[in-house]
Design an enzyme around this catalytic site. Structure first.
Site, PDB file in Angstrom:
ATOM      1  N   CYS A   1      71.421 -24.662 -55.599  1.00 10.03           N
ATOM      2  CA  CYS A   1      71.892 -24.671 -57.101  1.00 10.03           C
ATOM      3  C   CYS A   1      73.402 -25.219 -56.671  1.00 10.03           C
ATOM      4  CB  CYS A   1      71.923 -23.644 -57.535  1.00 10.03           C
ATOM      5  SG  CYS A   1      71.255 -23.925 -59.683  1.00 10.03           S
TER       6      CYS A   1
ATOM      7  N   CYS B   1      74.488 -23.680 -60.360  1.00 12.97           N
ATOM      8  CA  CYS B   1      74.648 -23.077 -60.397  1.00 12.97           C
ATOM      9  C   CYS B   1      75.888 -22.187 -59.338  1.00 12.97           C
ATOM     10  CB  CYS B   1      73.704 -22.154 -60.029  1.00 12.97           C
ATOM     11  SG  CYS B   1      72.039 -22.833 -60.397  1.00 12.97           S
ATOM     12  N   ASP B   2      76.451 -22.638 -58.284  1.00 16.12           N
ATOM     13  CA  ASP B   2      77.352 -22.623 -57.510  1.00 16.12           C
ATOM     14  C   ASP B   2      78.109 -23.687 -57.387  1.00 16.12           C
ATOM     15  OD1 ASP B   2      76.086 -19.711 -57.065  1.00 16.12           O
ATOM     16  OD2 ASP B   2      74.557 -20.664 -55.224  1.00 16.12           O
TER      17      ASP B   2
END
Ligand code: NAP
Length: 321
Positions: free
Chosen positions: A146, A149-150
């Site tokens: 993701c 997300c990261d």
């Protein structure tokens, strides 16, 4: 064994299911949440956040929180208000109710383990993986599924994205905003992605493509250090230093249990009404990634878990329960 009846039964223990647990237990509906069992990819139920490390985009945590810590806090919160949580897998459902019938253990047993008026499905989705052991060893330590997300953790660093579909292009374009460079690794010489997404990625100065290339291994002890690649046209193997590796080869919703009973879209995601969580079956509600192919975030899953709880609560009320 006698059949246990519940007003609300929740299947799945990610942010969607646990939020549904918090809301339905505070509404005095005494929900039962069947959280799943340890699997080959996780030694604890709790969904995809159990596989992540730092989470910086869940509101309320200015100093970041570890994914498993966040899930354990949600679990405690759900239990605190009276959600009963059992570690088990639902093996069969019969959604011809209400009441709906659900089995734990032997799916061929003549009688179900549970019946429930309202069922909230929050079984999530899983990112498809390449099948290399190191993917799991380095997950959350350089390997991610993701970018939203990261990606932030890789500001100014060199990262790779594997895949040739729209997800891979989307991840590459997002990462290009912050990474030093983005290399898309694709096994063919042609993208599957839509023309517009492909063009956008190919025209981006920070994104380069490695065609006809497969990932053989990921190298690194504590964190990812390099990606070992094979060029399928020359058979040459190379090891390319890389700080981040994003797997973007598709997702699979966890809907096997419900196939043929709940309406799903072409990709297998459960269909819900446009402005809510009702499914094609009365008394069955779906929330989180199992019905969301677009956003796939912990916060959106939690939000739709809240919606499913409120929808279930109102539906039970209309039935006088
Ligand atoms: P996808 O379209 O199925 O593409 C998966 C890609 O991964 C393909 O290029 C495939 O290669 C590659 N791949 C699959 N298994 C692999 C393996 N084991 N090793 C190496 N490569 C592998 O999946 P997706 O990109 O997640 O998209 C899913 C659906 O969501 C699509 O309908 C897509 O249009 C949609 N979507 C839309 C958007 C958007 O419009 N913004 C964003 C994301 C997704 P091959 O091409 O060789 O098969």
């Amino acid at each position: 064994m006698s059949i246990i009846h519940r007003k609300v039964l929740i299947i799945g223990s990610g942010p969607a299911g646990l939020t549904a647990g918090i809301y339905t237990s505070r509404a005095q509906l005494q929900p039962l949440l069947v959280e799943g069992e340890p699997s080959s990819t996780s030694d604890q139920p709790g969904g995809q956040l159990m596989l992540t490390t730092e989470v910086e985009n869940f509101p309320g945590f200015p100093n970041q929180v570890q994914g498993p810590e966040l899930m354990l806090a949600m679990r405690e919160q759900a239990k605190h208000f009276g959600t009963e949580i059992i570690t088990a897998k639902i093996t069969r459902v019969d959604l011809s109710g209400p009441p709906h019938r659900l089995w734990v253990g032997d799916p061929d047993a003549p009688e179900p383990t549970y019946t429930a008026d309202a069922v909230i499905v929050s079984t999530g989705a899983q990112a498809l993986m390449l099948g290399i052991d190191a993917e799991w060893d380095l997950m959350g330590r350089g390997v991610s599924t993701c970018a939203t997300c990261d990606g932030f953790f890789f500001r100014g660093r060199d990262v790779a994205v594997v895949g040739g579909g729209d997800s891979a292009m989307e991840e590459a374009l997002f990462l290009a905003r912050m990474a030093g460079s983005v290399t898309v690794i694709h096994r063919r010489d042609e993208l599957r992605a839509s023309k517009i997404m492909a063009e956008r990625a190919m025209e981006h100065p920070k994104i380069k493509f490695m065609w006809n290339t497969v990932v053989e291994d990921l190298v690194g002890d504590e964190t990812l250090e390099a990606v070992k690649l094979r060029d399928l046209t020359t058979d040459a193997v190379s090891t390319v230093p890389m700080a981040g590796f994003f797997v973007a080869i598709g997702h699979r919703p966890n809907t096997d249990l419900f196939l043929g009973q709940l309406a799903t879209d072409d990709d297998g995601y459960i269909e819900t009404v446009a402005d809510g969580t009702r499914t094609s079956v009365e008394g069955v509600f779906a929330c989180g990634d199992v019905q969301d192919e677009t956003y796939r975030q912990a916060i959106t899953a939690a939000g739709s878990g809240c919606m499913a709880a409120i929808d279930a609560e109102r539906w039970l009320e209309t039935r006088g329960e």
